[in-house]
Every structure is written in C-alpha cells, then in structure tokens.
Design an enzyme around this catalytic site. Structure first.
Site, PDB file in Angstrom:
ATOM      1  N   HIS A 328       0.827  -1.205   0.000  1.00  0.00           N
ATOM      2  CA  HIS A 328       0.000   0.000   0.000  1.00  0.00           C
ATOM      3  C   HIS A 328       0.864   1.258   0.000  1.00  0.00           C
ATOM      4  CE1 HIS A 328       0.729   0.919   4.284  1.00  0.00           C
ATOM      5  NE2 HIS A 328       0.584  -0.384   4.506  1.00  0.00           N
ATOM      6  N   CYS A 346       3.242  -4.944   6.472  1.00  0.00           N
ATOM      7  CA  CYS A 346       2.880  -4.648   5.096  1.00  0.00           C
ATOM      8  C   CYS A 346       4.087  -4.195   4.287  1.00  0.00           C
ATOM      9  CB  CYS A 346       1.806  -3.569   5.054  1.00  0.00           C
ATOM     10  SG  CYS A 346       0.210  -4.109   5.700  1.00  0.00           S
TER      11      CYS A 346
END
Length: 398
Positions: A328, A346
């Site tokens: 992201h 992440c």
C-alpha cells in the site's frame, strides 16, 4: 441298322420328359413376392412389432435428485409425445431428440415435488404405446450455498486459484468435486484440494498461460453433497487470464522488482515489516485492490489503542493475505523506503509507486517476499496456494 434306327425315337421322348419334369421342380423352388428366403432354413414372413418404452424414473420413486435428467426412451419405434408435469400443472421443459428415439428434460426440478412423466411411442406396427411414471424428488435435510472468488467477465492474473466456499461443511467431497466443472482453452492441467470441509480449491499445476479462457461452473443445485445436504443455487463465470505480472520484494535490498510477461519494468524502493512484526516470506496471490482504505490493526487482533495498534487511511491498498498483509501507499515512510524495514508487516510504497503498480495489477497476480525475517507464509493465509509444491498439492488425502 433298322434296329438302331427304331431305338432312337423312344430315347428322345424319355429325355424330353426328364427336361420337362426338371423345369417343373425348379419352378416349385422359386419364392413368391410375399415370402422371405434363408439359406439356413425355410421361408419366413416379416412381422411388424410394437414399440417399447423405458422411463428413467420408476413409478413411485422417492428422493429423486432434482438436478438429474429425466428421460423416456423408445425401443423399436419413435417418441410421438412426452411431458413432465408437476402436481400443480407446472410443465417442465424438455424435447424429443432429433432421431425421435428419446425425450429428455431440459431444466432442474424442484425440491420435495411430485411429477408425472408420460410418454407415447409408435412402432413399426403403427400401434401407439403409452407409459407413465409418478415420482417425488428429494427433500433436503440441509441446504448450502456456494460462492466463488471470480466473477463473470473478469480478467485475472496468472496465479489465480479457483476457490469455492460453501456456507456449511461438505461431507461428500467427491460429490462436490463432480458438481464443479472447469473448462480451459488451451487445455490446462490442474487439481482440486480441500483446505477445510467448507472450502474447495482448484489450481493449475503451473502459472496460467496469459490469454487462457477459463469457464467455471459450480452446479450444486439439486445434488446430494452428503448426509442430505443439497446446494441452493448454481454459480458460473467465464474469465480471461491477463498479463503475467510477478513482483519480487526483497527484505535485504529493500526493493521490489516488477516483471510483466517476464520483462522487468521497474525496481521500486520499499519498507517491509520490522523485526518484531516481519513480513512472512513466501509467494502471495493478489486478492483485492482498494482505492481509499483504512488500515486497522484490530481486524487481525491488535487493538487500535495498544502500543502496536494503528488506524490509518491510505490512498492505494492491495490485499495479499487474510492476516492483513497488503502492499500500500505509505507517504509517512518514504524516508525509510529503500533502506530500512519499519512497517507492521505490510509492504510500504510511495504514493506514486503504489499507484503505478496498481494500474498494472489485478487479482491473481503474484507477489513473492524473500529475506524478510523468520516468519513463513501459511498456504491457507489468503490465496497463497503457491506455497505448496505440485506434489504437496496433489498428495493423497489432501
């Protein structure tokens, strides 16, 4: 001399008589127009026979599967009329085959319903023959629905598994597998595997070939899936395999290389999970893409108000696992991207790089993480089927 001349006439009379008798005998062996001859026996006369009918469901049958095809078949003749009608007058669609020898139903029946099949056939003797069967379909003890991870008309990546999620456990796995039909062009080798009693997965042996057309059917309605469990509704989709997009994220170099159809297009700076929350190593499959997404640690068990908790809005986010691994946009970590792992697990990218990758990405793309720490991706975490070798995937008892 005179005696020999006297003998001659009597001899010719006898020969003429013999020829005449032979002709008569020969004529007696010629068949008439109404008889058939056989070299093996005496003459026989052809007999026109009536037709016979075979119905696929016996009269009084109970528990008939609604998904099955009901048929009436004529032997020694052709079907002239047939119908399948419910007790309330509902007419089931069906048709006589082109050669006239059978009638077949063309739609599924209802659960717990009574129907009457009536068929008439005519044989060589011209006499109509009619048979009738009244029967009752199965009443489910339980019904389950099925959902698929693909939709009709979708374009997906080369790593896409085909996942069939049932709303309840399935006891007859073989029946469920037989209800699923997967057709590909070109032909593609693949196999089923169950991760749980409610989730059936099919994956190809190797990554899909770009451009492959895949037709998927989950024909569960009317089928006994074990212990009186029946499907509520069929599912179907046709999809296309898009470009081969593979990204490799390296925790030591802090960069992600992006390949499209085996050609590297970009090398992007990234920041992955810090040592206390390292990104699991393994091969992920892109699950979903989001424009505007709130990253919330509570979704995987970490309270937002705890020391490790967070709740952040990001412009671009792509899910890679059930446990909350995404790649992201992370403008707050740009200074660390390319040199330090600082995330909660992440893969952090700049806003510009995340947008660029999402433009070229789609569900089913492959993201491989390596050199990121001690953790290893579980095959059941997301669509991570490529964590298993083909031998492991097809192992007996799987």
């Amino acid at each position: 001399m005179g005696r020999r001349g006297g003998y001659g006439p009597r001899r010719w009379v006898r020969l003429a008589a013999m020829v005449t008798l032979g002709s008569v005998l020969g004529a007696g062996c010629t068949p008439t127009a109404n008889e058939e001859t056989s070299s093996d026996g005496p003459a026989t006369t052809a007999v026109a026979r009536p037709a016979s009918l075979i119905l696929s469901v016996a009269p009084g049958a109970h528990g008939v599967e609604p998904a099955g095809t009901v048929t009436a078949t004529a032997q020694g003749g052709t079907i002239t009329q047939a119908s399948l009608v419910g007790t309330r007058g509902t007419v089931v669609e069906g048709a006589i085959t082109p050669d006239g020898t059978a009638w077949r139903s063309a739609e599924p029946l209802g659960y717990g319903k009574t129907y009457t099949l009536t068929a008439t056939a005519r044989g060589a003797d011209g006499t109509p023959v009619t048979r009738r069967s009244t029967f009752t379909t199965a009443t489910p003890q339980r019904q389950v629905s099925v959902s698929m991870n693909v939709s009709d008309g979708q374009t997906v990546g080369v790593g896409m598994p085909l996942i069939f999620s049932f709303s309840g456990d399935i006891t007859d796995r073989s029946a469920a597998e037989q209800a699923v039909r997967i057709t590909t062009e070109p032909a593609t080798e693949g196999a089923f595997r169950w991760f749980d009693d409610d989730q059936l997965i099919w994956r190809p042996k190797e990554y899909w070939r770009p451009g492959t057309t895949v037709s998927v059917e989950a024909n569960v309605y009317g089928r006994d899936l074990g212990d009186g469990t029946y499907g509520t509704e069929d599912r179907a989709a046709t999809l296309t395999i898009g470009d081969k997009v593979v990204a490799i994220a390296d925790g030591e170099t802090h960069h992600m290389s992006v390949f499209v159809n085996d050609r590297r297009l970009r090398r992007l700076p990234i920041s992955m999970g810090k040592p206390s929350s390292s990104t699991p190593n393994g091969t992920y499959t892109v699950m979903s893409e989001h424009y505007g997404y709130t990253m919330d640690s509570s979704t995987y068990g970490v309270p937002v108000d705890s020391g490790a908790g967070y709740r952040l809005w990001v412009e671009y986010a792509v899910r890679l696992s059930y446990s909350g691994i995404f790649y992201h946009s992370a403008p707050w970590s740009v200074g660390y991207q390319g040199n330090t792992n600082t995330s909660h697990g992440c893969i952090n990218l700049s806003t510009e790089d995340a947008a660029w990758l999402m433009e070229r990405s789609q569900p089913g793309d492959v993201v491989t993480v390596r050199n990121a720490g001690e953790q290893v991706l579980e095959p059941t975490d997301g669509w991570s089927v490529w964590q298993l070798s083909w031998e492991e995937w097809t192992a007996a008892g799987a």
